[in-house]
Design a protein around this motif. Sequence first.
Motif, PDB file in Angstrom:
ATOM      1  N   LYS A  70       0.806  -1.221   0.000  1.00 24.53           N
ATOM      2  CA  LYS A  70       0.000   0.000   0.000  1.00 24.53           C
ATOM      3  C   LYS A  70       0.845   1.279   0.000  1.00 24.53           C
ATOM      4  O   LYS A  70       0.588   2.207  -0.769  1.00 24.53           O
ATOM      5  CB  LYS A  70      -0.912  -0.056   1.234  1.00 24.53           C
ATOM      6  CG  LYS A  70      -1.847   1.107   1.421  1.00 24.53           C
ATOM      7  CD  LYS A  70      -2.844   0.802   2.530  1.00 24.53           C
ATOM      8  CE  LYS A  70      -3.535   2.069   2.988  1.00 24.53           C
ATOM      9  NZ  LYS A  70      -4.815   1.822   3.663  1.00 24.53           N
TER      10      LYS A  70
ATOM     11  N   THR B 290      -4.556   5.686  -3.129  1.00 27.05           N
ATOM     12  CA  THR B 290      -4.668   4.885  -1.918  1.00 27.05           C
ATOM     13  C   THR B 290      -5.276   3.528  -2.243  1.00 27.05           C
ATOM     14  O   THR B 290      -6.307   3.455  -2.911  1.00 27.05           O
ATOM     15  CB  THR B 290      -5.570   5.592  -0.892  1.00 27.05           C
ATOM     16  OG1 THR B 290      -5.058   6.900  -0.681  1.00 27.05           O
ATOM     17  CG2 THR B 290      -5.604   4.826   0.422  1.00 27.05           C
TER      18      THR B 290
ATOM     19  N   LEU C 262      -6.908  -2.713  12.240  1.00 28.62           N
ATOM     20  CA  LEU C 262      -6.666  -1.391  12.800  1.00 28.62           C
ATOM     21  C   LEU C 262      -7.387  -0.343  11.963  1.00 28.62           C
ATOM     22  O   LEU C 262      -7.852  -0.628  10.853  1.00 28.62           O
ATOM     23  CB  LEU C 262      -5.159  -1.103  12.818  1.00 28.62           C
ATOM     24  CG  LEU C 262      -4.325  -2.003  13.726  1.00 28.62           C
ATOM     25  CD1 LEU C 262      -2.853  -1.636  13.599  1.00 28.62           C
ATOM     26  CD2 LEU C 262      -4.780  -1.862  15.172  1.00 28.62           C
TER      27      LEU C 262
ATOM     28  N   SER D 243     -14.229  -0.529   6.674  1.00 33.16           N
ATOM     29  CA  SER D 243     -15.429   0.172   6.197  1.00 33.16           C
ATOM     30  C   SER D 243     -15.556   0.043   4.687  1.00 33.16           C
ATOM     31  O   SER D 243     -16.652  -0.121   4.154  1.00 33.16           O
ATOM     32  CB  SER D 243     -15.371   1.656   6.573  1.00 33.16           C
ATOM     33  OG  SER D 243     -15.402   1.807   7.963  1.00 33.16           O
ATOM     34  N   THR D 244     -14.431   0.125   4.011  1.00 34.93           N
ATOM     35  CA  THR D 244     -14.446  -0.026   2.558  1.00 34.93           C
ATOM     36  C   THR D 244     -14.992  -1.404   2.181  1.00 34.93           C
ATOM     37  O   THR D 244     -15.831  -1.528   1.288  1.00 34.93           O
ATOM     38  CB  THR D 244     -13.012   0.149   2.009  1.00 34.93           C
ATOM     39  OG1 THR D 244     -12.501   1.399   2.471  1.00 34.93           O
ATOM     40  CG2 THR D 244     -13.001   0.117   0.496  1.00 34.93           C
TER      41      THR D 244
HETATM   42  N1  LIG Z   1     -13.300   8.047  -0.290  1.00 33.96           N
HETATM   43  C1  LIG Z   1     -12.009   7.795  -0.062  1.00 33.96           C
HETATM   44  N2  LIG Z   1     -11.062   8.432  -0.787  1.00 33.96           N
HETATM   45  C2  LIG Z   1      -9.754   8.179  -0.593  1.00 33.96           C
HETATM   46  N3  LIG Z   1      -9.280   7.314   0.296  1.00 33.96           N
HETATM   47  C3  LIG Z   1     -10.155   6.652   1.052  1.00 33.96           C
HETATM   48  C4  LIG Z   1     -11.572   6.849   0.914  1.00 33.96           C
HETATM   49  N4  LIG Z   1     -12.208   6.051   1.797  1.00 33.96           N
HETATM   50  C5  LIG Z   1     -11.247   5.378   2.445  1.00 33.96           C
HETATM   51  N5  LIG Z   1     -10.014   5.734   2.004  1.00 33.96           N
HETATM   52  C6  LIG Z   1      -8.729   5.169   2.458  1.00 33.96           C
HETATM   53  O1  LIG Z   1      -8.829   3.768   2.368  1.00 33.96           O
HETATM   54  C7  LIG Z   1      -8.222   3.155   3.490  1.00 33.96           C
HETATM   55  C8  LIG Z   1      -9.222   2.286   4.214  1.00 33.96           C
HETATM   56  O2  LIG Z   1     -10.204   3.107   4.817  1.00 33.96           O
HETATM   57  P1  LIG Z   1     -11.408   2.519   5.671  1.00 33.96           P
HETATM   58  O3  LIG Z   1     -12.060   1.438   4.899  1.00 33.96           O
HETATM   59  O4  LIG Z   1     -12.262   3.658   6.075  1.00 33.96           O
HETATM   60  O5  LIG Z   1     -10.657   1.922   6.932  1.00 33.96           O
HETATM   61  P2  LIG Z   1     -11.251   1.415   8.339  1.00 33.96           P
HETATM   62  O6  LIG Z   1     -12.735   1.401   8.254  1.00 33.96           O
HETATM   63  O7  LIG Z   1     -10.653   0.064   8.531  1.00 33.96           O
HETATM   64  O8  LIG Z   1     -10.746   2.377   9.363  1.00 33.96           O
HETATM   65  C9  LIG Z   1      -7.658   4.271   4.341  1.00 33.96           C
HETATM   66  O9  LIG Z   1      -6.291   4.396   4.018  1.00 33.96           O
HETATM   67  C10 LIG Z   1      -8.437   5.477   3.907  1.00 33.96           C
HETATM   68  O10 LIG Z   1      -7.661   6.632   4.034  1.00 33.96           O
END
Ligand SMILES: Nc1ncnc2c1ncn2[C@@H]1O[C@H](COP(=O)(O)OP(=O)(O)O)[C@@H](O)[C@H]1O
Lengths: 288, 341
Positions: free
Chosen positions: B30, B40, B61, B67-68
């Motif tokens: 990554k 990202t 972590l 969430s993604t």
């Molecule tokens: N809409 C977005 N645009 C750019 N980067 C994103 C977006 N959503 C999430 N990220 C990036 O993708 C990665 C995973 O995010 P996320 O799924 O929110 O993690 P978690 O829910 O495990 O904390 C992180 O590095 C975050 O910064």
Amino acid sequence: MFPDKLNIPLGKSVNALVDWLVVNYGDAFEAFADALLTVLVWLEHLLRAAPWWLVIAIIAAIAYHASRSWKTTLGLALAMVAIGTLGLWDKAMQTLALMIIATGLSVIIGIPVGIGMAMSNKLRAVMIPLLDMMQTMPSFVYLIPALMLFGLGKVPAIIATVIYASPPVIRLTDLGIRLVDKEVLEASRSFGASRGQILWGVQLPLALPNIMAGINQTTMMSISMVVIASMIGARGLGEQVLTGIQRLDVGQGVEAGIAIVLLAVVFDRIGQSYGKKSRHSAKAGDGA
Amino acid sequence: MSYIDIRNIYKIFGPNPQKALTLAQKGENKNDILTQTGHTVGLSNVSLSIEQGETFVVMGLSGSGKSTLIRHLNRLIDPTAGEILFGGENILNMTTARLNAFRRAKLGMVFQRFGLLPHCTVLDNVAYGLKIQKTDRQKRQDAARKWIERVGLAGYEDSFPDELSGGMQQRVGLARALTTNPEVLLMDEAFSALDPLIRSDMQDELMKLQSELHKTIVFITHDLDEALKLGDRIAILKDGAMIQVGRPEEIVMKPADDYVRAFTRDINRSRVLRAKTLMMPIDDNTQQAGSGDWPEIAADMRLEDILPIAIACPAGINVVNHKQQRIGTLSKDQVIAALAA
Ligand SMILES: Nc1ncnc2c1ncn2[C@@H]1O[C@H](COP(=O)(O)OP(=O)(O)O)[C@@H](O)[C@H]1O
Ligand SMILES: [Mg+2]
């Protein structure tokens, strides 16, 4: 000295464009102008023909509905009475009609445009500089083409007022929708809501306080245009100011000026009260 | 084929994901991809199978892509590459209308910060999913009232979300997700914003509901205790990649790498490990079946409950399955060794 050779004849092209519009779409502009004029004349007639106490009673009722405060209601009713005691009631009704139509048109155009900007970054990129221009360009610059397209009178006055006054409602509709909590939107989408259901059920209700603030600003700006509008033939309080200046009749100018301020205060207070109310209901109000 | 199948999902955030995708598919990590392309990596080659009726926990972590990942299951986010199948149907091929119908019929989601409609009452919030489905007012309010009562919020129907505590707001969120009677419940750190005691209550409440409803639950958390308590199986994400998938004991007993081990270090092992994992299985050939005077315990009994028995009966313990057949034995020494490990 900047070399003449590098001079781009923008002015000429604009003239050509306006000429072309007049020649080719003159009829369409005329039809639009006629429709607008019909509505305006009707409203103006209505307001001027109505008994003064009825107009004040209606404004007081709106003020009470907005503010739920007898004090505010009484104050605003007295402001309207004061306009009458200045001997400017009839002129004020003419101005009021123009203002209502111009504000109404600004809102009818402004809210959908604002929604469009919130949905499309492309439209937003085009609109932002355009809105900046509409707000900073001296109004006389677009009064001239408006005159050429619509002739002297009330219609170009309305058009000029709409151009000047619509940016706040557009900007604040866009902002209000963009500020809606992302998680609430995700929740709505996760239940399978369609775009229309999201717009009407979530985005607009939550953006309402900002939209109301925009409408209020738009109203204030359309009041502030009345003097300029009177230069191209709109009647009313602005005309009084104008003739006062022309005849060096300072007293007449001041009287009309005070009446404009009183009208502005009445609409500002009503607008702000509705704004507060919507803020409350967007947070914890009367359901949807 | 499983109920939900996620196959080789990649998600790259940014305007031109192709180059970053190629790098991710070559297995670059990554950070390198971020410095090289400015993009990202949200998820990298994630594959998962989730069975109907199980509670599947995704752990990692902050920023690991949890969430993604969960947002791919209802397509709040679309992948850059890969497939997502629900009962064999690839949801990525759905039209908008079909997707909305699918979300309405099958899915309910609960959010970390609740995602309630601030301008609607508790009743209208809980009825929201049915309103979207155009169920008539009376019916949807009846259904909403039932679930409001079920989550213990009777009497708060006409309150607004900002008048409730966090725990109560999340009960509204849970009731809202359940009112449409979905097959799948997606919960993104649903309890993470709550105080520890309230969080524990909500976990118990969810387990109780699940024992009656048998939904398929996908639950996101960054807390291993929560994952071990709720999960039938647990998947661990790190920097968008899947590190390990397994039953709670497998995660605790055989962490796949140091990242997982760091999670498990502070865990109360006696709560996770069960008789079945610790016992000496009875060999079919020799039939050395322990002794008749030893106490019998169930195969899924937790170590913390076995311990007092092992101390009282140091000679040995018989482990029996749900048909009361002896399947293994445990000695006091084994129990103590498991605790000490
Ligand atoms: N809409 C977005 N645009 C750019 N980067 C994103 C977006 N959503 C999430 N990220 C990036 O993708 C990665 C995973 O995010 P996320 O799924 O929110 O993690 P978690 O829910 O495990 O904390 C992180 O590095 C975050 O910064
Ligand atoms: Mg998250």
